[in-house]
Motif scaffolding. Structure first.
Motif, PDB file in Angstrom:
ATOM      1  N   LEU A  81       0.843  -1.182   0.000  1.00 50.48           N
ATOM      2  CA  LEU A  81       0.000   0.000   0.000  1.00 50.48           C
ATOM      3  C   LEU A  81       0.883   1.238   0.000  1.00 50.48           C
ATOM      4  CD1 LEU A  81      -2.951   1.124   0.352  1.00 50.48           C
ATOM      5  CD2 LEU A  81      -2.486   1.117   2.819  1.00 50.48           C
ATOM      6  N   GLY A  82       0.588   2.189  -0.891  1.00 48.88           N
ATOM      7  CA  GLY A  82       1.391   3.399  -0.991  1.00 48.88           C
ATOM      8  C   GLY A  82       0.702   4.589  -0.358  1.00 48.88           C
ATOM      9  N   LEU A  83       1.496   5.596  -0.012  1.00 48.19           N
ATOM     10  CA  LEU A  83       0.943   6.780   0.618  1.00 48.19           C
ATOM     11  C   LEU A  83       0.023   7.536  -0.333  1.00 48.19           C
ATOM     12  CD1 LEU A  83       0.794   8.612   3.081  1.00 48.19           C
ATOM     13  CD2 LEU A  83       2.838   9.799   2.256  1.00 48.19           C
ATOM     14  N   GLU A  84       0.382   7.597  -1.612  1.00 45.51           N
ATOM     15  CA  GLU A  84      -0.495   8.272  -2.582  1.00 45.51           C
ATOM     16  C   GLU A  84      -1.863   7.610  -2.624  1.00 45.51           C
ATOM     17  OE1 GLU A  84       2.179  10.320  -6.050  1.00 45.51           O
ATOM     18  OE2 GLU A  84       2.002   8.137  -6.120  1.00 45.51           O
ATOM     19  N   GLU A  85      -1.880   6.285  -2.550  1.00 41.50           N
ATOM     20  CA  GLU A  85      -3.159   5.566  -2.559  1.00 41.50           C
ATOM     21  C   GLU A  85      -3.972   5.891  -1.317  1.00 41.50           C
ATOM     22  OE1 GLU A  85      -4.809   0.939  -2.775  1.00 41.50           O
ATOM     23  OE2 GLU A  85      -2.663   1.371  -3.032  1.00 41.50           O
ATOM     24  N   VAL A  86      -3.315   5.956  -0.177  1.00 46.42           N
ATOM     25  CA  VAL A  86      -4.002   6.302   1.060  1.00 46.42           C
ATOM     26  C   VAL A  86      -4.608   7.699   0.959  1.00 46.42           C
ATOM     27  CG1 VAL A  86      -3.707   6.774   3.526  1.00 46.42           C
ATOM     28  CG2 VAL A  86      -2.591   4.778   2.501  1.00 46.42           C
ATOM     29  N   LEU A  87      -3.801   8.661   0.520  1.00 44.26           N
ATOM     30  CA  LEU A  87      -4.275  10.038   0.443  1.00 44.26           C
ATOM     31  C   LEU A  87      -5.400  10.192  -0.573  1.00 44.26           C
ATOM     32  CD1 LEU A  87      -0.885  12.015   0.681  1.00 44.26           C
ATOM     33  CD2 LEU A  87      -2.450  11.349   2.515  1.00 44.26           C
ATOM     34  N   ASN A  88      -5.288   9.496  -1.687  1.00 46.98           N
ATOM     35  CA  ASN A  88      -6.350   9.574  -2.700  1.00 46.98           C
ATOM     36  C   ASN A  88      -7.678   9.039  -2.158  1.00 46.98           C
ATOM     37  OD1 ASN A  88      -4.725  10.741  -4.645  1.00 46.98           O
ATOM     38  ND2 ASN A  88      -4.144   8.774  -5.581  1.00 46.98           N
ATOM     39  N   GLN A  89      -7.608   7.934  -1.400  1.00 44.86           N
ATOM     40  CA  GLN A  89      -8.846   7.373  -0.856  1.00 44.86           C
ATOM     41  C   GLN A  89      -9.437   8.270   0.231  1.00 44.86           C
ATOM     42  OE1 GLN A  89      -9.314   3.174  -0.123  1.00 44.86           O
ATOM     43  NE2 GLN A  89      -7.498   2.670  -1.333  1.00 44.86           N
ATOM     44  N   VAL A  90      -8.572   8.932   0.993  1.00 49.11           N
ATOM     45  CA  VAL A  90      -9.060   9.889   1.983  1.00 49.11           C
ATOM     46  C   VAL A  90      -9.790  11.034   1.292  1.00 49.11           C
ATOM     47  CG1 VAL A  90      -8.360  11.605   3.698  1.00 49.11           C
ATOM     48  CG2 VAL A  90      -7.344   9.323   3.747  1.00 49.11           C
ATOM     49  N   LEU A  91      -9.211  11.538   0.214  1.00 45.97           N
ATOM     50  CA  LEU A  91      -9.843  12.641  -0.517  1.00 45.97           C
ATOM     51  C   LEU A  91     -11.161  12.207  -1.152  1.00 45.97           C
ATOM     52  CD1 LEU A  91      -6.755  14.332  -2.230  1.00 45.97           C
ATOM     53  CD2 LEU A  91      -8.020  15.099  -0.218  1.00 45.97           C
ATOM     54  N   GLN A  92     -11.185  11.000  -1.691  1.00 43.36           N
ATOM     55  CA  GLN A  92     -12.409  10.518  -2.310  1.00 43.36           C
ATOM     56  C   GLN A  92     -13.525  10.361  -1.278  1.00 43.36           C
ATOM     57  OE1 GLN A  92     -12.960  10.141  -5.628  1.00 43.36           O
ATOM     58  NE2 GLN A  92     -15.099   9.788  -5.020  1.00 43.36           N
ATOM     59  N   MET A  93     -13.169   9.881  -0.071  1.00 45.83           N
ATOM     60  CA  MET A  93     -14.164   9.705   0.978  1.00 45.83           C
ATOM     61  C   MET A  93     -14.656  11.040   1.531  1.00 45.83           C
ATOM     62  SD  MET A  93     -16.109   7.907   2.875  1.00 45.83           S
ATOM     63  CE  MET A  93     -15.610   6.205   2.604  1.00 45.83           C
ATOM     64  N   SER A  94     -13.849  12.079   1.392  1.00 45.25           N
ATOM     65  CA  SER A  94     -14.216  13.379   1.949  1.00 45.25           C
ATOM     66  C   SER A  94     -14.694  14.329   0.864  1.00 45.25           C
ATOM     67  CB  SER A  94     -13.035  13.974   2.725  1.00 45.25           C
ATOM     68  OG  SER A  94     -11.851  13.990   1.927  1.00 45.25           O
ATOM     69  N   PHE A  95     -13.777  14.931   0.138  1.00 49.16           N
ATOM     70  CA  PHE A  95     -14.151  15.911  -0.880  1.00 49.16           C
ATOM     71  C   PHE A  95     -14.914  15.280  -2.040  1.00 49.16           C
ATOM     72  CE2 PHE A  95     -10.871  18.169   1.407  1.00 49.16           C
ATOM     73  CZ  PHE A  95     -11.314  19.486   1.388  1.00 49.16           C
ATOM     74  N   GLY A  96     -14.800  13.982  -2.192  1.00 54.19           N
ATOM     75  CA  GLY A  96     -15.514  13.307  -3.270  1.00 54.19           C
ATOM     76  C   GLY A  96     -16.954  12.994  -2.953  1.00 54.19           C
ATOM     77  N   ASN A  97     -17.400  13.286  -1.731  1.00 54.66           N
ATOM     78  CA  ASN A  97     -18.780  12.999  -1.330  1.00 54.66           C
ATOM     79  C   ASN A  97     -19.609  14.271  -1.236  1.00 54.66           C
ATOM     80  OD1 ASN A  97     -18.968  10.187  -1.097  1.00 54.66           O
ATOM     81  ND2 ASN A  97     -17.919  10.210   0.886  1.00 54.66           N
TER      82      ASN A  97
END
Length: 802
Positions: A684-700
């Protein structure tokens, strides 16, 4: 002749002077390990010192405390133990503390002397010799007893500047006693100062005058028949150590041994034998029922562990006699301690610093803990007071089950055992773990029947076996001890303790505080379901008839944050490690990164804890939480908010999301994720973690205005924590770069999307611009503070400071 006459007169004067003290009619005499005498007219204690250079143990403690968890000065609190001796220097007796950190275990007296001269010792006090007869020295012990030996003034520094007021201090004779192997002294000390802190003001009738009772013990050292046992990192035993400069060069200079009580069989040849001197613990008679029976039962669990290694009734629990002093070193004590706020319980010991032998175990149990456990059960249960107000038993049963475990846990520390925070991966393998209630969900009904364990665990038997097993002369004890630990490993038992399990800095994927289960993310999913069902059930019937609705808000607090500790556990899987306290040749795994699938599963569940769906409080529930009633102001265990007197459900969601993000977007964790990815590209990479955090937040986005308001505070916390990660002093260069890229993508990928117009885009843009222009001015903007929890004082805000 003239010279002899002068000597005779000098001796006569000495005798007469001596008799002036000991022969006074108004002296109260005490005969014991040290003889001493109390003179009421002067409020002085005179001590007889018969043997110079005889080592003994000196322990200071508090017989009465201040009653504040934050200040940390409790009734029954043990202080420092010191090995001391009296040395004569002219007309002075010096109370000297040798330096036991550095030794030379050898018969060569000159080598021992070289070590003694190389390192400093400490002179604790100098006493003028008042009288001397036949080499029995009389000293005035009073000034020493009136010293702030416990460091009360230093502990009060945050509350004001205090010093002892001698005019308001005096010796206390009620618990000043002499026994053949110990003498006990007490002094009532009043500290005068300018009170500035809120804590001291809340617990003292006159904050400028703080009075406590300080206890002093002079204790005879045990004989030399105690057998020291070497420390093993896999054993779960607490260790003591020193440097032995007489050690051959090819061997380790630091010697480590475990601490333990002395325990020997009457009949070593028998498989099961009574002990020569059983370990007896005494319960504070001031403990009320039904707590008293629960504490007695929980502590008694340890006897099963001792029986498993061949000791019959070697561990016993009794009530402390009414005339006994809990500070008396002859008693191992479980004390029920009151404070103004909920706080930690703890187990402490008086230990012979030469050998590690435990002389006295002392458990302090905070009396408010059980009330919090009762309230947790009250919050989780479905309408407990719908039909009647005396339906307390279900909640009381769960609270008492927890207090039994707590009793066993703290006694375990005083038997010489440290925490085992990996025990919950083996069911309930140890009372030395921190247990979270184990609840089941059956057809939308929460089952409390198995909330806490009711006995000693398998790991506890292992650590008792390592520390206390008695071997005959034909047995190779080192091999036997290794066999105990090897068998534990074969059985799948794990042992990981404190720093490795803490959410702040810890990385172990299996060792956590207040968690359950083998799989942290699966358990988090289960806890979230329990929480959701309990919130759905929550109603006015979670409080009694006639109570203000303000109490309903207080009861709701532990329910809303019920997932907090399992979130900590699951978050540690991200960038986590699986390792053991392995030693060469024991066959244990040494260290490895948590596999990518486990990390991804954990991330998926963790992100649910920052979803608006999970954090929103249903609108119909908000009708239960009016502004606080008169006389029921908010405290440290209440919700915080930014809506004045009104309940702030948006602030609650902000607090909960901040908790998760503070754990997940932590600099050390991000560095580990980066490192693991660099070593294994499939990780698991940090970029993947950050992207999923953004999708769960700003993407909703949500059509419902209330849900959207919740979403926006979550988004804001995400941005704040990304900024913190981007400039944190501990973030690696690559981590900072990725965090900055994520900040850029918030505006580029989310806020500028015309298909999803961002109502608050300009405000986010302003925050980002200010951060870009003046990153040095950035300071993490704290969300409303999370209420105290574990059991008090958990501060997630500090987790992310620069």
């Amino acid at each position: 002749m003239k010279k002899n006459t002068i000597l005779w007169l000098a001796a006569l004067c000495s005798t007469l002077t001596f008799s002036q003290i000991l022969d006074k009619k108004n002296l109260k005499d005490f005969t014991g390990f040290f003889n001493f005498h109390y003179e009421e007219a002067t409020d002085k204690i005179y001590l007889e010192v018969k043997e110079l250079n005889r080592e003994f143990l000196y322990v200071n403690s508090l017989a009465s405390g201040i009653g504040s968890n934050d200040i940390g000065l409790d009734r029954g609190q043990l202080g420092q133990e010191r090995l001391v001796k009296f040395e004569k220097a002219g007309n002075t007796l010096l109370l000297v503390q040798p330096n036991l950190k550095y030794r030379a275990i050898t018969n060569d007296s000159l080598e021992r002397k070289s070590i003694e001269q190389a390192f400093a010792k400490s002179v604790l006090y100098g006493f003028e010799i008042k009288e001397n007869k036949n080499n029995i020295y009389i000293i005035d012990l009073t000034p020493f007893l009136m010293l702030d030996a416990h460091g009360v003034a230093n502990q009060l520094k945050k509350e004001g500047t205090y010093k002892i007021d001698s005019n308001k201090s005096a010796l206390s004779l009620s618990q000043t006693k002499a026994f053949p192997k110990n003498v006990e002294f007490e002094a009532l000390l009043t500290f005068k100062g300018n009170a500035t802190g809120k804590n001291i003001k809340s617990v003292t009738p006159t904050p400028s005058l703080v009075t406590v009772t300080q206890h002093h013990s002079f204790i005879e050292l045990p004989d030399d028949k105690y057998q020291m046992r070497e420390f093993d990192v896999r054993s779960g035993a607490i260790s003591m150590s020193y440097l032995d400069y007489a050690t051959p060069i090819q061997e380790a200079i630091e010697k480590r041994f475990i601490i333990r009580h002395r325990l020997e069989k009457i009949s070593p040849e028998l498989k099961l034998s009574e002990a020569k001197e059983p370990i007896i613990y005494y319960l504070d008679p001031g403990t009320p029922e039904p707590v008293r029976c629960a504490l007695l039962e929980g502590a008694s669990w340890w006897n099963e562990a001792y029986e498993s290694i061949g000791f019959k009734d070697a561990f016993q629990i009794k009530m402390l006699p009414d005339d006994a002093d809990p500070m008396d070193c002859r008693y191992n004590v479980i004390q029920w301690v009151h404070r103004s706020t909920r706080g930690w319980s703890y187990g402490a010991s008086v230990v012979d610093p030469r050998t590690g032998e435990i002389i006295k175990g002392h458990v302090s149990l905070g009396s408010l803990r059980i009330r919090q456990d009762f309230m947790i059960a009250q919050a989780l249960m479905n309408k407990p007071f719908a039909e009647r107000d005396d339906n307390d038993q279900p909640m009381l049963d769960m609270a008492l089950a927890r207090i039994r475990q707590l009793s066993a846990h703290e006694v375990g520390h005083t038997l010489g055992f440290t925490h085992n925070f990996a025990a919950s991966t083996n069911g309930r393998a140890s009372v030395m773990d921190y247990p979270h209630p184990t609840l089941k969900l059956n057809d939308n009904t929460i089952d409390f029947s198995d909330a806490y364990d009711n006995g000693i665990g398998d790991w506890d038997k292992v650590t008792v076996a390592y520390s206390y097993s008695q071997f005959d002369e034909s047995t190779n004890s080192k091999q036997a001890l290794n066999s105990i630990l090897d068998n534990a490993k074969t059985s799948g038992l794990l042992f990981i303790t404190d720093a490795d399990a803490r959410p702040k800095g810890g990385a172990h994927a299996l060792a956590h505080l207040w968690d359950n289960g083998k799989n942290a993310s699966e358990e988090l999913d289960h806890v979230l379901k329990i929480r959701a069902q309990a919130i759905s059930n929550f109603s006015k019937d979670n409080i009694r008839q006639g109570e203000p609705y303000t109490r309903l808000e207080d009861v709701f607090v532990p329910l809303y944050f019920f997932h907090r500790y399992q979130t900590e556990a699951a978050t540690k899987v991200i960038g986590g490690l699986d390792y053991n306290y392995a030693v060469k040749g024991d066959g244990q795994d040494i260290v490895k990164a948590v596999d990518v699938n486990s990390q991804k599963e954990a991330l998926t569940v963790i992100l649910r804890t920052i979803s608006a769906e999970a954090l929103v409080i249903p609108k119909q529930k908000l009708e239960l939480f009016p502004p606080r009633a008169y006389g029921y102001s908010r405290g440290r265990e209440s919700f915080s908010g930014q809506t004045g007197v009104a309940f702030d459900p948006i602030g609650a969601a902000e607090t909960a999301s901040d908790m998760t993000l503070g754990l997940l977007l932590n600099a050390h964790r991000a560095n580990r994720i980066l490192q693991q990815k660099s070593l294994d590209d499939s990780q698991l990479g940090l970029e993947e973690v950050l992207n999923q955090v953004l999708q769960m937040s700003f993407g909703n986005h949500h059509k419902d205005n209330f849900m959207e308001a919740i979403q926006q505070v979550i988004n804001e916390r995400v941005l704040i924590h990304l900024m913190n990660l981007a400039i944190h002093k501990d973030s690696r260069f690559q981590v900072k770069a990725m965090a900055n890229n994520a900040i850029n993508s918030i505006y580029g990928d989310y806020l500028s999307d015309k298909k999803k117009p961002a109502k608050y885009a300009s405000q986010y843009g302003r925050l980002i611009s200010e951060f870009r222009e003046h990153p040095e001015k950035f300071k993490i903007d704290n969300a409303p503070k999370i209420p105290d929890g574990s059991p008090i004082g958990s501060d997630y805000c500090n987790y992310n400071e620069n």
